[in-house]
Design an enzyme around this catalytic site. Structure first.
Site, PDB file in Angstrom:
ATOM      1  N   LYS A 120       0.652  -1.291   0.021  1.00 48.70           N
ATOM      2  CA  LYS A 120      -0.228  -0.330  -0.201  1.00 48.70           C
ATOM      3  C   LYS A 120       0.721   0.875  -0.395  1.00 48.70           C
ATOM      4  O   LYS A 120       0.696   2.222  -0.576  1.00 48.70           O
ATOM      5  CB  LYS A 120      -0.641   0.058   1.561  1.00 48.70           C
TER       6      LYS A 120
ATOM      7  N   GLN B 141      -4.384  -0.906   9.288  1.00 47.85           N
ATOM      8  CA  GLN B 141      -4.448  -2.456   9.339  1.00 47.85           C
ATOM      9  C   GLN B 141      -5.091  -3.285  10.187  1.00 47.85           C
ATOM     10  O   GLN B 141      -4.691  -2.973  11.332  1.00 47.85           O
ATOM     11  CB  GLN B 141      -2.506  -2.922   8.789  1.00 47.85           C
TER      12      GLN B 141
ATOM     13  N   ASP C 159     -10.464   3.874   3.940  1.00 51.14           N
ATOM     14  CA  ASP C 159     -11.157   2.375   4.179  1.00 51.14           C
ATOM     15  C   ASP C 159     -13.170   1.840   4.678  1.00 51.14           C
ATOM     16  O   ASP C 159     -13.478   1.162   3.865  1.00 51.14           O
ATOM     17  CB  ASP C 159     -10.646   1.552   6.185  1.00 51.14           C
TER      18      ASP C 159
HETATM   19  N1  GUN Z   1      -7.435  -6.506   6.367  1.00 49.25           N
HETATM   20  C1  GUN Z   1      -6.904  -6.945   5.455  1.00 49.25           C
HETATM   21  N2  GUN Z   1      -7.695  -6.136   4.806  1.00 49.25           N
HETATM   22  C2  GUN Z   1      -8.226  -4.787   5.571  1.00 49.25           C
HETATM   23  C3  GUN Z   1      -8.100  -3.604   4.257  1.00 49.25           C
HETATM   24  O1  GUN Z   1      -9.229  -4.112   3.542  1.00 49.25           O
HETATM   25  N3  GUN Z   1      -8.107  -2.410   5.559  1.00 49.25           N
HETATM   26  C4  GUN Z   1      -7.968  -2.767   6.942  1.00 49.25           C
HETATM   27  N4  GUN Z   1      -7.917  -1.441   7.464  1.00 49.25           N
HETATM   28  N5  GUN Z   1      -7.151  -3.615   7.744  1.00 49.25           N
HETATM   29  C5  GUN Z   1      -7.525  -5.468   5.892  1.00 49.25           C
END
Ligand code: GUN
Length: 299
Positions: free
Chosen positions: A53, A97, A120
């Site tokens: 990311k 995350q 998100d």
């Molecule tokens: N963990 C797995 N997928 C995601 C996501 O799309 N956002 C976040 N914040 N954590 C994740």
């Protein structure tokens, strides 16, 4: 044999549009989109996701900031960091995350992220906007937004008359995915672990979306001939054929079986996965446009 939906190619086209939008925003206003990604603890899979990311944010021309906090971070430390990022005008998107280490409570952290920076789309303000049919003024959760983009590549924007089944009812994916399909006029069934005759329910789907986290659970006889199958699962399974101790990624759908019956299907890897990161970048550039008082682009 089904059409294999190329998520890498779709993601690359979103990324290219995001990079252009970021460059023109910076040129017009001096504002460079800023994304802060927060990770707590040492989970290797989460670290791998987070670094891709951060890397993609740099590639899009963003101000990319990563905060890696130790496993023993307290709830208070994490809240203090989120508050600081909420107040930082150089940051337009904040992603914490998930999952967090067990001693931390994710919900208050997610809810404390400013809705304008919640790239998100997990904050109740953003989740509530989708639930009430407002798909324009908030931020939409990245994986459902990306999966929806792939569905629309096959069926167009209007899913009138089509039956969609989503297996899985999480806040991160299943619920918003069901709502996005509904907003596009599909007739939606939300299936889950307590659904009776899950295979039979799935066989009624013109659009079948699997997000259960169980490797290759969806078999050929769960799929209506000609259906579009969107596989959101990412499961690591042993692959002794590749050598001792080796693993491979598979989805929630048995791809070999299902692709003989489906009309279109996403592979794993290379389907929905790349779309999640692309839509995160899209949300960040949208948030930056809004913060700069500019009309946000659509993706
Ligand atoms: N963990 C797995 N997928 C995601 C996501 O799309 N956002 C976040 N914040 N954590 C994740």
């Amino acid at each position: 044999m089904a059409v294999v939906i190329d998520g890498k190619e779709a993601a690359a086209s979103v990324i290219s549009a995001v990079s252009e939008a970021a460059a023109s925003l910076e040129k017009a206003t001096g504002v460079k989109p800023g994304l802060a990604v927060v990770i707590v603890g040492n989970d290797p899979a989460s670290h791998a996701y987070v670094s891709s990311k951060s890397k993609m944010a740099k590639q899009c021309g963003f101000n990319s900031v990563q905060h890696s906090l130790p496993e023993d971070t307290t709830q208070g430390d994490l809240q203090t960091l989120v508050s600081a990022l909420n107040a930082d005008p150089a940051i337009h998107g904040i992603l914490v995350q998930l999952p967090l280490p067990k001693h931390l409570d994710a919900d208050p952290v997610i809810q404390s992220i400013s809705p304008q920076k919640d790239v998100d789309g997990l904050n109740t303000v953003n989740a509530g906007k989708i639930a009430t049919g407002d798909l324009t003024s908030g931020l939409i959760s990245c994986t459902p937004a990306g999966a929806m983009l792939l569905v629309k590549r096959i069926h167009g924007d209007d899913l009138s008359g089509l039956n969609a089944v989503v297996i899985g009812r999480s806040n991160l994916f299943g619920k918003p995915m069901g709502l996005l399909l509904l907003a596009a006029n599909a007739t939606v069934t939300m299936a889950h672990s307590k659904t009776r005759d899950l295979a039979g329910v799935c066989r009624g789907a013109d659009i079948l979306v699997a997000a259960v986290g169980r490797a290759q659970m969806v078999k050929a006889d769960w799929v209506k001939p000609g259906a579009t199958v969107i596989d959101v699962g990412i499961n690591r399974v042993p692959a002794p054929d590749k050598g001792e101790g080796k693993t491979r990624l598979v989805g929630d759908v048995d791809f070999t079986q299902a692709s003989a019956v489906a009309g279109a299907i996403t592979p794993v890897p290379g389907g929905v996965g790349p779309m999640t990161i692309a839509m995160l970048m899209a949300n960040t550039v949208i948030a930056a446009h809004r913060a700069a008082g500019q009309t946000a682009p659509n993706f």
